[in-house]
Design a protein around this motif. Structure first.
Motif, mmCIF file in Angstrom:
data_model
loop_
_atom_site.group_PDB
_atom_site.id
_atom_site.type_symbol
_atom_site.label_atom_id
_atom_site.label_comp_id
_atom_site.label_asym_id
_atom_site.label_seq_id
_atom_site.Cartn_x
_atom_site.Cartn_y
_atom_site.Cartn_z
ATOM 1 N N VAL A 148 0.836 -1.197 0.000
ATOM 2 C CA VAL A 148 0.000 0.000 0.000
ATOM 3 C C VAL A 148 0.872 1.249 0.000
ATOM 4 O O VAL A 148 2.023 1.214 0.427
ATOM 5 N N GLN A 150 1.666 5.181 1.268
ATOM 6 C CA GLN A 150 1.525 5.971 2.489
ATOM 7 C C GLN A 150 2.036 7.384 2.230
ATOM 8 O O GLN A 150 2.985 7.570 1.476
ATOM 9 N N GLU A 175 -11.769 6.602 9.931
ATOM 10 C CA GLU A 175 -12.569 6.088 8.823
ATOM 11 C C GLU A 175 -11.886 6.429 7.506
ATOM 12 O O GLU A 175 -11.112 7.375 7.410
ATOM 13 N N LYS A 176 -12.181 5.666 6.479
ATOM 14 C CA LYS A 176 -11.545 5.939 5.198
ATOM 15 C C LYS A 176 -12.131 7.200 4.573
ATOM 16 O O LYS A 176 -13.275 7.571 4.824
ATOM 17 N N PRO A 200 -8.936 5.636 -1.760
ATOM 18 C CA PRO A 200 -9.292 5.662 -0.340
ATOM 19 C C PRO A 200 -8.052 5.507 0.550
ATOM 20 O O PRO A 200 -7.182 4.683 0.277
ATOM 21 N N PHE A 201 -7.993 6.317 1.596
ATOM 22 C CA PHE A 201 -6.923 6.287 2.595
ATOM 23 C C PHE A 201 -7.552 6.366 3.974
ATOM 24 O O PHE A 201 -8.752 6.633 4.117
ATOM 25 N N TYR A 202 -6.751 6.146 4.992
ATOM 26 C CA TYR A 202 -7.188 6.359 6.373
ATOM 27 C C TYR A 202 -5.998 6.819 7.195
ATOM 28 O O TYR A 202 -4.849 6.673 6.796
ATOM 29 N N GLN A 239 -2.531 6.172 5.192
ATOM 30 C CA GLN A 239 -2.211 4.876 4.597
ATOM 31 C C GLN A 239 -3.307 4.473 3.629
ATOM 32 O O GLN A 239 -4.496 4.595 3.938
ATOM 33 N N VAL A 278 -5.967 2.309 1.617
ATOM 34 C CA VAL A 278 -6.879 1.226 1.989
ATOM 35 C C VAL A 278 -6.665 0.027 1.066
ATOM 36 O O VAL A 278 -6.606 -1.107 1.520
ATOM 37 N N ASN A 279 -6.543 0.289 -0.208
ATOM 38 C CA ASN A 279 -6.430 -0.789 -1.200
ATOM 39 C C ASN A 279 -4.985 -1.052 -1.583
ATOM 40 O O ASN A 279 -4.174 -0.121 -1.649
#
Length: 132
Positions: free
Chosen positions: A54, A56, A80-81, A98-100, A126, A128-129
């Motif tokens: 992933v 970052q 949450e993302k 998407p990140f979180y 970071q 998500v996918n």
């Protein structure tokens, strides 16, 4: 293939909203997770089975207006993302993914006496996918 323009006019966005831009460079990292069976032999040779990688980013801005810091904080603070519009070195393009923000990665500096600015806002995001 896309190239990075010399004068980048694109701006980082969260959930489609332009955010207070980082001071200069936003740190870019990647993290690979390996299978539980990955290890080293007694001779030091790595036996690796990568599962996924992933992207970052490290965001840092100084003298951030309180309203801007609040806007960002409301997006990232609950773990949450969210959708981050960013430059992906891997994909060589501006894109939305998407990140979180994980626990404990927010740092706030001093708030100005007139409550108008925060001296520093920093956190790590970071993906998500996994990279495809």
């Amino acid at each position: 293939m896309a190239t990075i323009p010399k004068n980048i006019t694109e701006r980082y966005k969260m959930n489609g909203v332009s955010i207070y831009q980082p001071d200069k460079d936003m740190g870019y990292n990647f993290e690979t997770t390996y299978s539980e069976g990955s290890n080293r032999t007694q001779f030091g040779k790595a036996l690796l089975t990568p599962l996924f990688t992933v992207e970052q980013y490290s965001y840092e801005a100084t003298d951030v207006p309180v309203k801007e810091a609040n806007k960002i904080f409301k997006i990232v603070a609950k773990g949450e993302k969210f959708n981050l519009y960013h430059w992906s070195l891997y994909h060589m393009a501006w894109r939305t993914d998407p990140f979180y923000v994980g626990k404990g990665s927010l740092t706030f500096g001093e708030v100005s006496p007139d409550l108008k600015t925060i001296s520093k806002l920093s956190f790590n995001m970071q993906g998500v996918n996994p990279l495809d």
